[in-house]
Design a protein around this motif. Structure first.
Motif, PDB file in Angstrom:
ATOM      1  N   PHE A 233      -3.351  -0.326  -6.437  1.00 29.40           N
ATOM      2  CA  PHE A 233      -3.005   0.246  -7.740  1.00 29.40           C
ATOM      3  C   PHE A 233      -4.231   0.416  -8.645  1.00 29.40           C
ATOM      4  O   PHE A 233      -4.237   1.289  -9.514  1.00 29.40           O
ATOM      5  N   PHE A 234      -5.240  -0.401  -8.427  1.00 24.99           N
ATOM      6  CA  PHE A 234      -6.387  -0.435  -9.333  1.00 24.99           C
ATOM      7  C   PHE A 234      -7.232   0.829  -9.279  1.00 24.99           C
ATOM      8  O   PHE A 234      -7.957   1.137 -10.225  1.00 24.99           O
ATOM      9  N   PHE A 235      -7.146   1.588  -8.191  1.00 26.73           N
ATOM     10  CA  PHE A 235      -8.017   2.752  -8.062  1.00 26.73           C
ATOM     11  C   PHE A 235      -7.556   3.936  -8.915  1.00 26.73           C
ATOM     12  O   PHE A 235      -8.264   4.937  -9.012  1.00 26.73           O
ATOM     13  N   TYR A 236      -6.386   3.831  -9.548  1.00 29.49           N
ATOM     14  CA  TYR A 236      -5.968   4.928 -10.427  1.00 29.49           C
ATOM     15  C   TYR A 236      -5.413   4.482 -11.779  1.00 29.49           C
ATOM     16  O   TYR A 236      -5.489   5.237 -12.747  1.00 29.49           O
ATOM     17  N   VAL A 237      -4.887   3.274 -11.889  1.00 26.93           N
ATOM     18  CA  VAL A 237      -4.336   2.829 -13.175  1.00 26.93           C
ATOM     19  C   VAL A 237      -5.421   2.715 -14.256  1.00 26.93           C
ATOM     20  O   VAL A 237      -5.246   3.247 -15.366  1.00 26.93           O
ATOM     21  N   PRO A 238      -6.573   2.064 -14.000  1.00 27.23           N
ATOM     22  CA  PRO A 238      -7.618   2.023 -15.034  1.00 27.23           C
ATOM     23  C   PRO A 238      -8.127   3.417 -15.400  1.00 27.23           C
ATOM     24  O   PRO A 238      -8.475   3.661 -16.570  1.00 27.23           O
ATOM     25  N   ASN A 239      -8.178   4.327 -14.437  1.00 26.56           N
ATOM     26  CA  ASN A 239      -8.621   5.698 -14.724  1.00 26.56           C
ATOM     27  C   ASN A 239      -7.721   6.336 -15.777  1.00 26.56           C
ATOM     28  O   ASN A 239      -8.190   7.034 -16.683  1.00 26.56           O
ATOM     29  N   LEU A 240      -6.416   6.138 -15.620  1.00 27.46           N
ATOM     30  CA  LEU A 240      -5.461   6.702 -16.570  1.00 27.46           C
ATOM     31  C   LEU A 240      -5.624   6.087 -17.953  1.00 27.46           C
ATOM     32  O   LEU A 240      -5.465   6.773 -18.968  1.00 27.46           O
ATOM     33  N   LEU A 241      -5.961   4.805 -18.002  1.00 26.84           N
ATOM     34  CA  LEU A 241      -6.181   4.147 -19.294  1.00 26.84           C
ATOM     35  C   LEU A 241      -7.408   4.722 -19.998  1.00 26.84           C
ATOM     36  O   LEU A 241      -7.395   4.951 -21.217  1.00 26.84           O
TER      37      LEU A 241
ATOM     38  N   MET B  16       0.833  -1.201   0.000  1.00 22.74           N
ATOM     39  CA  MET B  16       0.000   0.000   0.000  1.00 22.74           C
ATOM     40  C   MET B  16       0.868   1.252   0.000  1.00 22.74           C
ATOM     41  O   MET B  16       0.529   2.244  -0.673  1.00 22.74           O
ATOM     42  N   ASP B  17       1.979   1.227   0.730  1.00 21.51           N
ATOM     43  CA  ASP B  17       2.904   2.367   0.726  1.00 21.51           C
ATOM     44  C   ASP B  17       3.366   2.681  -0.698  1.00 21.51           C
ATOM     45  O   ASP B  17       3.374   3.839  -1.132  1.00 21.51           O
ATOM     46  N   ILE B  18       3.756   1.630  -1.420  1.00 21.17           N
ATOM     47  CA  ILE B  18       4.249   1.809  -2.796  1.00 21.17           C
ATOM     48  C   ILE B  18       3.129   2.307  -3.713  1.00 21.17           C
ATOM     49  O   ILE B  18       3.305   3.271  -4.465  1.00 21.17           O
ATOM     50  N   GLY B  19       1.988   1.646  -3.650  1.00 20.52           N
ATOM     51  CA  GLY B  19       0.875   2.015  -4.522  1.00 20.52           C
ATOM     52  C   GLY B  19       0.393   3.433  -4.290  1.00 20.52           C
ATOM     53  O   GLY B  19       0.202   4.203  -5.244  1.00 20.52           O
ATOM     54  N   PHE B  20       0.219   3.808  -3.027  1.00 22.05           N
ATOM     55  CA  PHE B  20      -0.278   5.143  -2.704  1.00 22.05           C
ATOM     56  C   PHE B  20       0.782   6.214  -2.955  1.00 22.05           C
ATOM     57  O   PHE B  20       0.444   7.340  -3.343  1.00 22.05           O
ATOM     58  N   SER B  21       2.035   5.874  -2.723  1.00 23.65           N
ATOM     59  CA  SER B  21       3.108   6.845  -2.995  1.00 23.65           C
ATOM     60  C   SER B  21       3.210   7.128  -4.489  1.00 23.65           C
ATOM     61  O   SER B  21       3.375   8.290  -4.903  1.00 23.65           O
ATOM     62  N   LEU B  22       3.122   6.082  -5.306  1.00 17.82           N
ATOM     63  CA  LEU B  22       3.148   6.263  -6.759  1.00 17.82           C
ATOM     64  C   LEU B  22       1.974   7.135  -7.202  1.00 17.82           C
ATOM     65  O   LEU B  22       2.130   8.014  -8.062  1.00 17.82           O
ATOM     66  N   TYR B  23       0.838   6.916  -6.585  1.00 17.80           N
ATOM     67  CA  TYR B  23      -0.351   7.721  -6.883  1.00 17.80           C
ATOM     68  C   TYR B  23      -0.096   9.195  -6.571  1.00 17.80           C
ATOM     69  O   TYR B  23      -0.416  10.080  -7.373  1.00 17.80           O
TER      70      TYR B  23
END
Length: 286
Positions: free
Chosen positions: A223-231, A146-153
């Motif tokens: 990661f799913f809460f923002y990667v599909p949005n970008l697509l 979660m740290d990695i996913g949210f930090s990347l976000y």
């Protein structure tokens, strides 16, 4: 010879009409998605202000822990300030974001568009910095993934905000609009996160969720809460590259309509169970 020419003309006219129909379907599919996102995101923005921001204003941040465990600790001032700024700025993003996408506002009221744009960029940076500072100081409840996913976000949100502003200043408005759309796709991520969890729990009873967000579904959601949005945003940005291809336009329309239906259904249930009661309680006690 004239028969062949006539057949060719009819075929060309048929293709042209097909392209026009598919283009119209795509345009209205996009409008439906944007309108649905606007309504739903605005509701969530009000919920954020009603629940998180109001608790911060009233000095009762312990209420945050009712939804997300260990979010607030009395002696962690820096983390509390960071996440408080993140919530407040995030609420502003959700309330203002869709307004910036309306062409009529941009064309007919450019000064309003520029003013809201400045507020939007500042709010985006504050939300990103606030969230990243919380992760740096306290870490997320879900641990390393979660740290990695949210930090990347947070990093992507900051980059998109800077790029949106940079291209505006340089007068590169096509690139500005592309980055603004990416920024919006990221800004609604926190809303999508709640939507996805609510929808998943409704359908499966919470299968794959672990204690303190440590289950397999939780890791996917990091990661799913923002990667599909970008697509989806890239689909919007690049749609002009295949605007003469009716088949691709229909496929794009189906994707947009599916997303619209998903959002409508999720919004209904989560508003009924969570957002609505919090907003009504905030209004009644204001």
């Amino acid at each position: 010879m004239s028969k062949i020419t006539n057949n060719s003309a009819l075929a060309h006219r048929s293709i042209s009409q097909g392209n026009e129909v598919s283009s119209t379907i795509l345009r209205w599919s996009g409008i439906a998605l944007v309108a649905t996102v606007w309504i739903s995101a605005a509701l969530f923005g009000l919920y954020i202000l009603a629940f998180y921001a109001s608790a911060l204003y009233e000095g009762e941040m312990v209420r945050w822990n009712h939804v997300l465990p260990n979010l607030y600790e009395e002696n962690s001032v820096g983390a509390t300030a960071g996440i408080g700024i993140h919530f407040a700025a995030g609420g502003m993003l959700l309330l203002l974001g869709s307004i910036q996408l309306i062409d009529r506002v941009r064309v007919n009221f450019p000064s309003v568009h520029r003013l809201l744009g400045k507020i939007y960029i500042i709010s985006s940076l504050l939300a990103a910095v606030g969230g990243l500072s919380f992760i740096l100081i306290r870490g997320t409840v879900g641990g390393l993934v979660m740290d990695i996913g949210f930090s990347l976000y947070g990093v992507l949100t900051g980059i998109s905000a800077i790029q949106t502003y940079r291209h505006t200043v340089k007068g590169r408005f096509v690139k500005h609009r592309a980055w603004a759309l990416r920024l919006y796709a990221l800004a609604i991520g926190s809303w999508i996160y709640r939507m996805d969890y609510g929808f998943w729990t409704l359908l499966t009873g919470g299968m794959g969720r672990g204690i303190n967000f440590s289950g397999p579904f939780d890791h996917i959601m990091d990661f799913f809460f923002y990667v599909p949005n970008l697509l989806v945003a890239e689909l919007f940005i690049r749609v002009n590259h295949f605007k003469t291809n009716a088949f691709l336009q229909i496929i794009a329309s189906l994707v947009l309509l599916f997303a619209t239906g998903f959002i409508l259904l999720g919004t209904y249930f989560i508003t009924l169970r969570s957002w609505g009661p919090a907003i009504l309680n905030w209004i009644s006690t204001a």
